[in-house]
Scaffold this motif. Structure first.
Motif, PDB file in Angstrom:
ATOM      1  N   LYS A 137       0.837  -1.205   0.000  1.00  0.00           N
ATOM      2  CA  LYS A 137       0.000   0.000   0.000  1.00  0.00           C
ATOM      3  C   LYS A 137       0.870   1.253   0.000  1.00  0.00           C
ATOM      4  N   GLU A 138       1.947   1.257   0.818  1.00  0.00           N
ATOM      5  CA  GLU A 138       2.865   2.403   0.835  1.00  0.00           C
ATOM      6  C   GLU A 138       3.512   2.605  -0.527  1.00  0.00           C
ATOM      7  N   LEU A 139       3.889   1.498  -1.182  1.00  0.00           N
ATOM      8  CA  LEU A 139       4.495   1.597  -2.510  1.00  0.00           C
ATOM      9  C   LEU A 139       3.521   2.178  -3.521  1.00  0.00           C
ATOM     10  N   GLU A 140       2.257   1.741  -3.461  1.00  0.00           N
ATOM     11  CA  GLU A 140       1.240   2.285  -4.369  1.00  0.00           C
ATOM     12  C   GLU A 140       1.007   3.758  -4.109  1.00  0.00           C
ATOM     13  N   GLU A 141       0.968   4.163  -2.830  1.00  0.00           N
ATOM     14  CA  GLU A 141       0.777   5.583  -2.498  1.00  0.00           C
ATOM     15  C   GLU A 141       1.953   6.411  -2.985  1.00  0.00           C
ATOM     16  N   ARG A 162       1.343  12.110  -9.729  1.00  0.00           N
ATOM     17  CA  ARG A 162       0.646  13.388  -9.652  1.00  0.00           C
ATOM     18  C   ARG A 162       1.571  14.546 -10.030  1.00  0.00           C
ATOM     19  N   PHE A 163       2.824  14.410  -9.682  1.00  0.00           N
ATOM     20  CA  PHE A 163       3.758  15.496  -9.936  1.00  0.00           C
ATOM     21  C   PHE A 163       4.629  15.270 -11.176  1.00  0.00           C
ATOM     22  N   ARG A 164       4.391  14.220 -11.910  1.00  0.00           N
ATOM     23  CA  ARG A 164       5.213  13.904 -13.072  1.00  0.00           C
ATOM     24  C   ARG A 164       5.042  14.949 -14.191  1.00  0.00           C
ATOM     25  N   HIS A 165       3.876  15.466 -14.335  1.00  0.00           N
ATOM     26  CA  HIS A 165       3.633  16.455 -15.425  1.00  0.00           C
ATOM     27  C   HIS A 165       4.347  17.768 -15.159  1.00  0.00           C
ATOM     28  N   LEU A 166       4.817  17.987 -13.931  1.00  0.00           N
ATOM     29  CA  LEU A 166       5.524  19.222 -13.617  1.00  0.00           C
ATOM     30  C   LEU A 166       7.005  19.149 -13.948  1.00  0.00           C
ATOM     31  N   GLU A 167       7.487  17.991 -14.301  1.00  0.00           N
ATOM     32  CA  GLU A 167       8.909  17.852 -14.597  1.00  0.00           C
ATOM     33  C   GLU A 167       9.236  18.528 -15.914  1.00  0.00           C
TER      34      GLU A 167
END
Length: 143
Positions: free
Chosen positions: A126-130, A137-142
């Motif tokens: 679950k931690e890995l999925e989170e 979520r932040f990939r498009h900001l790269e």
């Protein structure tokens, strides 16, 4: 009652519920009550004798114990006393019961550890999925 009603011989022992000569059961109620009372008295006397014998033996062993333990210092080899078949069977049953209890406790502990390991694995997944969702979520900001 002094004589057997079947063979008319004199009764030797008033402990037995039967004639000592012919084996005929004595039907007299008073005789049976007296015989039972004598059997009980004999059992009590035998138990007292056994207790006295055990005490004598223990005192003898204590007298010959090493001198540091209050004895005379004579070394008496003490082997195991001969045990009855019933005592051995009881000990075997007790050991088997103890081993079964240990096995059951071990199985319960292993099942509990497996449940903890599964819960820990699910928590890590679950931690890995989170963490992956947060990265996405932040990939498009790269740049």
């Amino acid at each position: 009652m002094q004589n057997c009603p079947a063979c008319q011989r004199r009764l030797i022992s008033h402990i037995s519920p039967r004639c000592n000569w012919c084996g005929h059961e004595i039907q007299d109620a008073a005789y049976q009550v007296e015989a039972e009372a004598r059997r009980q008295a004999h059992a009590i006397e035998q138990a007292q004798h056994d207790a006295q014998s055990r005490q004598w033996f223990q005192n003898t062993v204590d007298a010959y114990a090493p001198s540091g333990f209050g004895g005379l210092g004579v070394n008496v080899p003490m082997g195991t006393m001969r045990r009855t078949h019933a005592d051995i069977q009881q000990e075997v049953h007790m050991r088997l019961a103890a081993e079964a209890a240990i096995a059951a406790a071990t199985q319960a502990r292993l099942a509990q550890e497996a449940a903890y390991a599964k819960a820990e694995e699910e928590r890590r997944a679950k931690e890995l999925e989170e963490a992956k969702a947060a990265d996405d979520r932040f990939r498009h900001l790269e740049l």
